[in-house]
Enzyme design. Structure first.
Site, mmCIF file in Angstrom:
data_model
loop_
_atom_site.group_PDB
_atom_site.id
_atom_site.type_symbol
_atom_site.label_atom_id
_atom_site.label_comp_id
_atom_site.label_asym_id
_atom_site.label_seq_id
_atom_site.Cartn_x
_atom_site.Cartn_y
_atom_site.Cartn_z
ATOM 1 N N TYR A 170 -25.164 -13.449 3.797
ATOM 2 C CA TYR A 170 -24.763 -12.267 4.707
ATOM 3 C C TYR A 170 -26.320 -11.652 5.074
ATOM 4 C CZ TYR A 170 -23.998 -7.423 5.744
ATOM 5 O OH TYR A 170 -23.942 -5.947 6.518
ATOM 6 N N TYR A 181 -19.545 -9.736 10.655
ATOM 7 C CA TYR A 181 -18.933 -10.476 9.288
ATOM 8 C C TYR A 181 -19.550 -9.687 8.243
ATOM 9 C CZ TYR A 181 -17.279 -14.258 6.195
ATOM 10 O OH TYR A 181 -16.700 -14.837 5.495
ATOM 11 N N THR A 182 -18.579 -8.681 7.460
ATOM 12 C CA THR A 182 -19.209 -7.792 6.390
ATOM 13 C C THR A 182 -18.832 -8.277 5.149
ATOM 14 O OG1 THR A 182 -17.403 -6.421 6.720
ATOM 15 C CG2 THR A 182 -19.495 -5.839 7.901
ATOM 16 N N GLY A 235 -13.305 -1.797 13.287
ATOM 17 C CA GLY A 235 -13.998 -1.654 12.068
ATOM 18 C C GLY A 235 -14.017 -0.177 11.894
ATOM 19 N N TRP A 270 -24.730 0.878 2.263
ATOM 20 C CA TRP A 270 -23.879 1.158 1.445
ATOM 21 C C TRP A 270 -22.955 2.177 2.007
ATOM 22 C CZ3 TRP A 270 -25.645 2.180 -4.416
ATOM 23 C CH2 TRP A 270 -26.025 1.020 -4.917
ATOM 24 N N ASP A 291 -14.366 -10.744 21.992
ATOM 25 C CA ASP A 291 -14.869 -11.459 20.986
ATOM 26 C C ASP A 291 -16.461 -11.713 21.258
ATOM 27 O OD1 ASP A 291 -16.080 -13.519 19.222
ATOM 28 O OD2 ASP A 291 -13.947 -14.462 19.056
ATOM 29 N N ASP A 298 -29.458 -3.018 4.812
ATOM 30 C CA ASP A 298 -30.736 -2.837 3.544
ATOM 31 C C ASP A 298 -30.686 -4.340 2.979
ATOM 32 O OD1 ASP A 298 -28.009 -2.594 2.785
ATOM 33 O OD2 ASP A 298 -28.549 -1.853 0.820
HETATM 34 N N1 NDP Z 1 -20.082 -1.925 5.366
HETATM 35 C C1 NDP Z 1 -21.321 -1.328 4.827
HETATM 36 O O1 NDP Z 1 -21.565 -1.025 3.623
HETATM 37 C C2 NDP Z 1 -22.511 -1.743 5.693
HETATM 38 C C3 NDP Z 1 -22.348 -2.115 7.081
HETATM 39 N N2 NDP Z 1 -23.674 -2.411 7.695
HETATM 40 C C4 NDP Z 1 -23.222 -2.969 9.119
HETATM 41 O O2 NDP Z 1 -22.776 -1.982 9.755
HETATM 42 C C5 NDP Z 1 -21.781 -2.526 10.992
HETATM 43 C C6 NDP Z 1 -20.555 -1.752 10.908
HETATM 44 O O3 NDP Z 1 -20.029 -2.093 9.475
HETATM 45 P P1 NDP Z 1 -18.496 -2.028 9.176
HETATM 46 O O4 NDP Z 1 -17.769 -0.914 10.080
HETATM 47 O O5 NDP Z 1 -18.561 -1.593 7.630
HETATM 48 O O6 NDP Z 1 -17.709 -3.307 9.254
HETATM 49 P P2 NDP Z 1 -16.357 -3.810 9.256
HETATM 50 O O7 NDP Z 1 -16.036 -5.082 8.756
HETATM 51 O O8 NDP Z 1 -15.514 -2.567 8.943
HETATM 52 O O9 NDP Z 1 -16.021 -3.771 10.983
HETATM 53 C C7 NDP Z 1 -16.727 -5.062 11.702
HETATM 54 C C8 NDP Z 1 -15.710 -5.487 12.668
HETATM 55 O O10 NDP Z 1 -16.072 -6.253 13.504
HETATM 56 C C9 NDP Z 1 -14.776 -7.112 13.840
HETATM 57 N N3 NDP Z 1 -15.667 -8.530 14.315
HETATM 58 C C10 NDP Z 1 -15.579 -9.531 13.466
HETATM 59 N N4 NDP Z 1 -15.909 -10.549 14.383
HETATM 60 C C11 NDP Z 1 -16.113 -10.363 15.651
HETATM 61 C C12 NDP Z 1 -16.200 -10.711 16.886
HETATM 62 N N5 NDP Z 1 -16.548 -12.213 16.842
HETATM 63 N N6 NDP Z 1 -16.050 -10.111 17.876
HETATM 64 C C13 NDP Z 1 -15.854 -8.849 17.885
HETATM 65 N N7 NDP Z 1 -15.442 -8.156 16.804
HETATM 66 C C14 NDP Z 1 -15.679 -8.797 15.515
HETATM 67 C C15 NDP Z 1 -14.231 -7.215 12.714
HETATM 68 O O11 NDP Z 1 -12.781 -7.602 12.985
HETATM 69 P P3 NDP Z 1 -11.801 -8.333 11.624
HETATM 70 O O12 NDP Z 1 -11.811 -7.437 10.748
HETATM 71 O O13 NDP Z 1 -10.518 -8.469 12.552
HETATM 72 O O14 NDP Z 1 -12.540 -9.655 11.506
HETATM 73 C C16 NDP Z 1 -14.069 -5.598 12.182
HETATM 74 O O15 NDP Z 1 -13.160 -4.957 12.937
HETATM 75 C C17 NDP Z 1 -22.155 -4.226 10.595
HETATM 76 O O16 NDP Z 1 -22.897 -4.715 11.539
HETATM 77 C C18 NDP Z 1 -22.518 -4.303 9.109
HETATM 78 O O17 NDP Z 1 -23.164 -5.226 8.963
HETATM 79 C C19 NDP Z 1 -24.805 -2.013 7.136
HETATM 80 C C20 NDP Z 1 -24.866 -1.784 5.971
HETATM 81 C C21 NDP Z 1 -23.609 -1.350 5.046
HETATM 82 C C1 TDO Z 2 -15.487 -5.857 -8.414
HETATM 83 C C2 TDO Z 2 -16.900 -5.217 -8.959
HETATM 84 C C3 TDO Z 2 -18.239 -5.829 -8.508
HETATM 85 N N1 TDO Z 2 -19.286 -5.150 -9.150
HETATM 86 C C4 TDO Z 2 -20.609 -5.530 -8.441
HETATM 87 C C5 TDO Z 2 -20.788 -6.833 -8.279
HETATM 88 C C6 TDO Z 2 -21.696 -7.094 -7.162
HETATM 89 O O1 TDO Z 2 -23.096 -7.074 -7.530
HETATM 90 C C7 TDO Z 2 -21.622 -5.583 -6.202
HETATM 91 C C8 TDO Z 2 -20.873 -5.685 -5.102
HETATM 92 O O2 TDO Z 2 -20.359 -4.331 -4.711
HETATM 93 P P1 TDO Z 2 -19.585 -4.233 -3.405
HETATM 94 O O3 TDO Z 2 -18.971 -5.495 -3.083
HETATM 95 O O4 TDO Z 2 -18.916 -3.088 -3.360
HETATM 96 O O5 TDO Z 2 -20.816 -4.182 -2.369
HETATM 97 P P2 TDO Z 2 -21.417 -4.960 -0.976
HETATM 98 O O6 TDO Z 2 -20.292 -5.718 -0.311
HETATM 99 O O7 TDO Z 2 -22.281 -5.873 -1.574
HETATM 100 O O8 TDO Z 2 -21.972 -3.707 -0.132
HETATM 101 C C9 TDO Z 2 -22.397 -4.023 0.799
HETATM 102 O O9 TDO Z 2 -22.109 -4.476 2.074
HETATM 103 C C10 TDO Z 2 -22.600 -4.959 3.003
HETATM 104 C C11 TDO Z 2 -21.861 -5.325 4.234
HETATM 105 C C12 TDO Z 2 -23.815 -4.124 3.288
HETATM 106 O O10 TDO Z 2 -24.484 -4.305 4.330
HETATM 107 C C13 TDO Z 2 -24.553 -3.521 2.135
HETATM 108 O O11 TDO Z 2 -25.406 -2.319 2.675
HETATM 109 C C14 TDO Z 2 -23.729 -2.938 1.116
HETATM 110 O O12 TDO Z 2 -22.876 -1.873 1.386
HETATM 111 O O13 TDO Z 2 -20.912 -4.765 -7.426
HETATM 112 C C15 TDO Z 2 -19.086 -4.028 -9.933
HETATM 113 O O14 TDO Z 2 -20.244 -3.574 -10.399
HETATM 114 N N2 TDO Z 2 -18.071 -3.782 -10.473
HETATM 115 C C16 TDO Z 2 -16.957 -4.416 -10.123
HETATM 116 O O15 TDO Z 2 -15.671 -3.912 -10.340
#
Ligand code: NDP
Ligand code: TDO
Length: 290
Positions: free
Chosen positions: A127, A63-64, A11, A152, A38, A104
């Site tokens: 989520y 799961y993001t 990730g 974000w 896993d 958040d």
């Molecule tokens: N992205 C964001 O904007 C934000 C993220 N967070 C949190 O930060 C953390 C990291 O996020 P981020 O790096 O962006 O996430 P990513 O989606 O980039 O990475 C998550 C990773 O976890 C893997 N994964 C999924 N299921 C399992 C499992 N059962 N066992 C082991 N690995 C697994 C995914 O694999 P695969 O892709 O193959 O499923 C992926 O490689 C998360 O906890 C997320 O909730 C918090 C706020 C904002």
């Molecule tokens: C496709 C699209 C969506 N949107 C809007 C719809 C929706 O309300 C919002 C969604 O934005 P994103 O999908 O980029 O963001 P989102 O996946 O909701 O981002 C979140 O990810 C998870 C993992 C977190 O934990 C959060 O902190 C946050 O980073 O943006 C636009 O404004 N313009 C667009 O072109």
């Protein structure tokens, strides 16, 4: 020797941890992908820990996909809610410190005021519900667990707001962005550097630090529209950014309107100075172009 296991190793945050890992001879970190380890299979993780003792586990596995989680509920709940409880259980059995990443999106976001760790949670999407349940499944264990909520995430690698906008700007002339969602963007490399700092500080003097929930994001506040507009300006993107309401995206899961995390606790506890998101964004785009 400090032994650290990073789950979700493919990730974006895990990759940033690999990139920012301090070069200490006594720090040894292993990054395990979902395929290799896993977190939803407790026996598999247990076997791993029996063979590979660790001092710290940073759980980057999650799961993001916020919109997909609305319909793929069982999978999202198993990964984000149940598995963190397994890891806490194993932390108790194998005596390691757990660092878990949360979001958040555990907040409802109706209050235009920075959110403190102890404030009432009330997620508006599935989520967020699963991430909150993950926290709640960790906290009852009598273990050193640090839950870091962040918001974000962006970087020039991986799948995030910045990479999606950069890609779309090459194909679309007009891109609508919501201005009624406000938070603090977080440069993934800044978060990763901070996680290493926290581990090294805890390791040096464990009795100084209180486990629990901490908020981390870059300094500064913005809407998604202003974030896109700034990326457009700094990155010289060849498209127009159009302000929109969330209601203009009816098929999407609800998001909190205001989810700015208050960071005083993490800053004062660990003595951090956090960069402003605009500074980190400029740095990240500058490095990308070189
Ligand atoms: N992205 C964001 O904007 C934000 C993220 N967070 C949190 O930060 C953390 C990291 O996020 P981020 O790096 O962006 O996430 P990513 O989606 O980039 O990475 C998550 C990773 O976890 C893997 N994964 C999924 N299921 C399992 C499992 N059962 N066992 C082991 N690995 C697994 C995914 O694999 P695969 O892709 O193959 O499923 C992926 O490689 C998360 O906890 C997320 O909730 C918090 C706020 C904002
Ligand atoms: C496709 C699209 C969506 N949107 C809007 C719809 C929706 O309300 C919002 C969604 O934005 P994103 O999908 O980029 O963001 P989102 O996946 O909701 O981002 C979140 O990810 C998870 C993992 C977190 O934990 C959060 O902190 C946050 O980073 O943006 C636009 O404004 N313009 C667009 O072109």
């Amino acid at each position: 020797m400090i032994k650290v296991l990073i789950t979700g190793g493919q990730g974006q945050l895990a990759q940033a941890l690999a990139h920012t890992q301090p070069k200490h001879q006594y720090l040894f970190a292993t990054y395990q992908s979902k395929q290799a380890l896993d977190i939803t299979h407790i026996q598999q993780v247990k076997r791993y820990l029996q063979n590979n003792p660790i001092n710290y586990l940073i759980n980057c596995a999650a799961y993001t996909q916020v919109d997909h989680a609305e319909t793929d509920q069982k999978r999202a709940y198993t990964i984000n809610a149940i598995a963190p409880g397994y890891l806490a259980n194993l932390a108790q059995e194998f005596n390691f410190t757990l660092l878990h990443i949360s979001t958040d999106y555990v907040f409802e976001g109706l209050l235009a005021k920075p959110l403190i760790e102890g404030m009432t949670t009330n997620p508006v999407n599935y989520y967020g519900k699963t991430k909150l349940a993950g926290e709640q499944n960790i906290l009852p264990y009598n273990i050193p667990a640090y839950i870091i909520r962040t918001s974000w995430l962006f970087d020039v690698l991986g799948d995030n707001f910045l990479t999606r906008l950069l890609k779309r700007s090459q194909q679309e002339k007009h891109i609508g962005m919501v201005y009624d969602q406000v938070s603090s963007p977080t440069y993934i490399q800044d978060l990763a550097t901070t996680l290493w700092k926290i581990i090294l500080q805890i390791h040096e003097n464990p009795s100084l630090y209180q486990p629990g929930i901490y908020h981390y994001a870059n300094e500064g506040v913005t809407s998604r529209y202003d974030l896109a507009w700034t990326i457009h300006k700094i990155g010289n993107l060849n498209c127009n950014i159009i302000p929109k309401h969330s209601s203009d995206f009816p098929g999407f899961a609800n998001r909190p309107s205001y989810s700015v995390l208050d960071k005083e606790k993490i800053k004062s506890t660990f003595g951090l100075t956090i960069p402003h998101w605009q500074e980190s964004l400029a740095y990240c785009l500058h490095n990308y172009r070189q």
